[in-house]
Motif scaffolding. Structure first.
Motif, short mmCIF file in Angstrom:
data_model
loop_
_atom_site.label_atom_id
_atom_site.label_comp_id
_atom_site.label_asym_id
_atom_site.label_seq_id
_atom_site.Cartn_x
_atom_site.Cartn_y
_atom_site.Cartn_z
N ALA A 1 4.89 3.26 11.10
CA ALA A 1 4.39 4.28 10.18
C ALA A 1 4.33 5.63 10.89
CB ALA A 1 2.99 3.90 9.70
N PRO A 2 5.32 6.51 10.68
CA PRO A 2 5.43 7.73 11.47
C PRO A 2 4.30 8.73 11.29
CG PRO A 2 6.98 7.76 9.63
CD PRO A 2 6.39 6.39 9.68
N SER A 3 3.54 8.64 10.20
CA SER A 3 2.50 9.63 9.97
C SER A 3 1.11 9.11 10.27
CB SER A 3 2.57 10.11 8.51
OG SER A 3 3.79 10.76 8.26
N SER A 4 1.01 7.96 10.89
CA SER A 4 -0.29 7.37 11.14
C SER A 4 -1.09 8.17 12.17
CB SER A 4 -0.15 5.93 11.64
OG SER A 4 0.34 5.10 10.62
N ASP A 5 -2.40 8.22 11.96
CA ASP A 5 -3.29 8.81 12.96
C ASP A 5 -3.52 7.82 14.09
OD1 ASP A 5 -3.53 11.11 11.53
OD2 ASP A 5 -5.40 10.57 10.56
N SER A 6 -3.62 6.53 13.74
CA SER A 6 -3.92 5.54 14.77
C SER A 6 -3.32 4.19 14.43
CB SER A 6 -5.44 5.40 14.94
OG SER A 6 -6.03 4.89 13.76
N VAL A 7 -2.95 3.46 15.47
CA VAL A 7 -2.49 2.08 15.34
C VAL A 7 -3.21 1.27 16.40
CG1 VAL A 7 -0.55 0.48 15.53
CG2 VAL A 7 -0.23 2.69 14.41
N SER A 8 -3.84 0.17 16.00
CA SER A 8 -4.53 -0.71 16.93
C SER A 8 -3.94 -2.10 16.80
CB SER A 8 -6.03 -0.75 16.61
OG SER A 8 -6.68 -1.67 17.46
N LEU B 1 0.82 -1.21 0.00
CA LEU B 1 0.00 0.00 0.00
C LEU B 1 0.85 1.26 0.00
CD1 LEU B 1 -2.96 -0.78 2.43
CD2 LEU B 1 -3.08 -0.41 -0.04
N ASN B 2 1.86 1.28 0.85
CA ASN B 2 2.68 2.49 0.96
C ASN B 2 3.57 2.71 -0.27
OD1 ASN B 2 1.80 3.63 3.37
ND2 ASN B 2 3.12 2.34 4.60
N SER B 3 3.72 1.68 -1.12
CA SER B 3 4.49 1.84 -2.34
C SER B 3 3.61 2.28 -3.51
CB SER B 3 5.19 0.52 -2.71
OG SER B 3 4.24 -0.48 -3.06
N ARG B 4 2.30 2.10 -3.39
CA ARG B 4 1.41 2.43 -4.50
C ARG B 4 0.70 3.77 -4.33
NH1 ARG B 4 -3.96 1.74 -3.96
NH2 ARG B 4 -4.32 1.10 -6.12
N GLN B 5 0.83 4.39 -3.17
CA GLN B 5 0.17 5.67 -2.96
C GLN B 5 1.13 6.63 -2.26
OE1 GLN B 5 -3.23 3.99 -0.82
NE2 GLN B 5 -2.45 4.82 1.12
N GLU B 6 1.01 7.90 -2.61
CA GLU B 6 1.93 8.90 -2.08
C GLU B 6 1.70 9.16 -0.60
OE1 GLU B 6 1.67 12.43 -4.38
OE2 GLU B 6 2.37 11.49 -6.23
N LYS B 7 0.45 9.16 -0.17
CA LYS B 7 0.13 9.46 1.22
C LYS B 7 0.20 8.19 2.05
CE LYS B 7 -3.17 11.99 4.07
NZ LYS B 7 -4.44 12.75 4.08
N LEU B 8 0.92 8.24 3.16
CA LEU B 8 1.05 7.08 4.03
C LEU B 8 -0.30 6.75 4.69
CD1 LEU B 8 4.43 7.78 5.87
CD2 LEU B 8 4.01 6.10 4.09
N LEU B 9 -0.38 5.53 5.17
CA LEU B 9 -1.59 5.09 5.86
C LEU B 9 -1.89 5.98 7.06
CD1 LEU B 9 -0.92 1.25 5.83
CD2 LEU B 9 -2.78 2.41 4.63
N GLY B 10 -3.18 6.22 7.29
CA GLY B 10 -3.57 7.02 8.44
C GLY B 10 -3.82 6.17 9.68
N GLY B 11 -4.12 4.89 9.49
CA GLY B 11 -4.38 4.02 10.62
C GLY B 11 -4.07 2.58 10.28
N MET B 12 -3.64 1.81 11.28
CA MET B 12 -3.30 0.41 11.04
C MET B 12 -3.73 -0.42 12.24
SD MET B 12 0.43 -1.23 10.19
CE MET B 12 0.66 -3.01 10.04
N GLU B 13 -4.28 -1.60 11.97
CA GLU B 13 -4.68 -2.51 13.04
C GLU B 13 -4.13 -3.90 12.77
OE1 GLU B 13 -8.69 -4.58 14.96
OE2 GLU B 13 -8.84 -2.64 13.97
N LEU B 14 -3.43 -4.45 13.75
CA LEU B 14 -2.96 -5.83 13.69
C LEU B 14 -3.93 -6.68 14.48
CD1 LEU B 14 0.83 -5.19 14.40
CD2 LEU B 14 -0.31 -5.36 12.20
N SER B 15 -4.57 -7.63 13.81
CA SER B 15 -5.65 -8.37 14.43
C SER B 15 -5.28 -9.82 14.67
CB SER B 15 -6.90 -8.30 13.53
OG SER B 15 -8.00 -8.89 14.17
#
Length: 342
Positions: free
Chosen positions: A189-196, A153-167
């Protein structure tokens, strides 16, 4: 009689599209290339900037969903499942955007694609939906078999992910703790809004890396591996830890760390203890904690999610910034008043 949507004026067409839900747009776009092009051109002109796309990549299925207005309005717009989940022996081969899929069904108002290669079909549905709405993926939810999706995902889009969840994964092997550790260290991911994070790991698992900066960091269930050493390395504004086994001594050490200037971005900390009878009530004298009964309001996560904080204690950092501490049976809350508008 079918509605002649392709011959409708632009003004009327815009009104019609505005009435459709995102999943209905995706479903209708599969009717023909002309209909898809019509929707795509509409969203290129009127990009729904407040919409948020999320990708789910699990071992058994994947999907893309959209939050068009509020969190409670989340809608699945496209799903992918392995062919083994499709009932019946006869399948029809379908081609969408150069991808050959085994079959397609419709459930609860959205299309479900069946494929032999789970990674490939997950990529396909993301490519399709992001292209249709002219949006990037904002959030990512994965189990350990979906780790590949982060870098993709981070290689196909300029804007980094805003949130990530490991389930959690029901097939997760307890001798693979290193997988979880590597994910948290390398996938920072340094620019994430949230990580769960909601992983099942063994009692011996430990995390030795740094996580953040993020706005919201949430650890959900079985988080005995979140130690004091981890806590001081988490760089988050709002931090939630469920299933915590931190001791009273650990909490005192963290408060000492914060009072000296550590975790400077922290505004909200809540520890939900694994033992619901845990109660923090003894603070070290050098922390200079004083009793208080002040009641203040704090915006926890969303606009509609405001907590009323009734403090038991107050603590002051070296630079004069104060924090309210609330101690109740089963959990510990700390709110840092960086400004009067927390």
């Amino acid at each position: 009689m079918p509605f002649p949507i392709l011959r409708t004026s632009l003004v009327v067409l815009t009104e019609i599209i505005s009435l459709l839900e995102p999943n209905e747009i995706v479903t209708a776009s599969l009717c023909s290339k002309k209909v898809r092009s019509l929707f795509k051109n509409h969203y290129q002109r009127r990009k729904p900037s407040k919409w948020r796309l999320s990708m789910f990549a699990f071992s058994s299925k994947g999907c893309v969903d959209i939050i068009p207005r509020t969190v409670n309005n989340r809608k699945v717009v496209m799903m992918a499942r392995h062919i083994s989940k499709l009932a019946g022996a006869e399948h029809k081969l379908i081609e969408i955007d150069g991808y050959k899929i085994t079959d397609i069904t419709f459930e609860s108002g959205f299309p479900v694609l069946y494929f032999q290669d789970q990674v490939l079909v997950n990529k396909m549905i993301v490519d399709y939906v992001t292209d249709l709405f002219s949006l990037n993926i904002y959030g990512l939810v994965i189990d350990k078999n979906g780790i590949w999706a982060f870098d993709w995902l981070n290689s196909r889009q300029e804007k980094l992910l805003g949130g990530m969840e490991l389930s959690k994964n029901s097939n997760y092997a307890l001798n693979e703790d290193k997988t979880m550790d590597d994910v948290l260290i390398v996938r920072n991911a340094p620019s994430s809004d949230s990580v769960s994070i909601d992983f099942n790991v063994s009692d011996n698992a430990r995390f030795n890396g740094k996580l953040g900066p993020v706005d919201v960091l949430l650890f959900d269930s079985n988080e005995h591996w979140v130690t004091y050493e981890n806590l001081v390395k988490f760089d988050a504004i709002k931090l939630f830890v469920y299933g915590s086994t931190l001791s009273e001594s650990d909490v005192n050490s963290f408060l000492r760390h914060w009072r000296a200037g550590g975790s400077p971005r922290l505004a909200f900390l809540r520890l939900f203890f694994k033992n619901m009878y845990t109660f923090i009530e003894n603070f070290d004298e050098d922390l200079e904690i004083v009793e208080t009964n002040e009641v203040r309001r704090f915006l926890v996560v969303a606009v509609e999610d405001v907590d009323e904080i009734q403090g038991n204690y107050s603590i002051q950092r070296w630079d004069g910034v104060k924090a309210t501490i609330c101690c109740e049976l089963g959990y510990f809350t700390m709110v840092v008043w960086h400004t009067d508008k927390n």
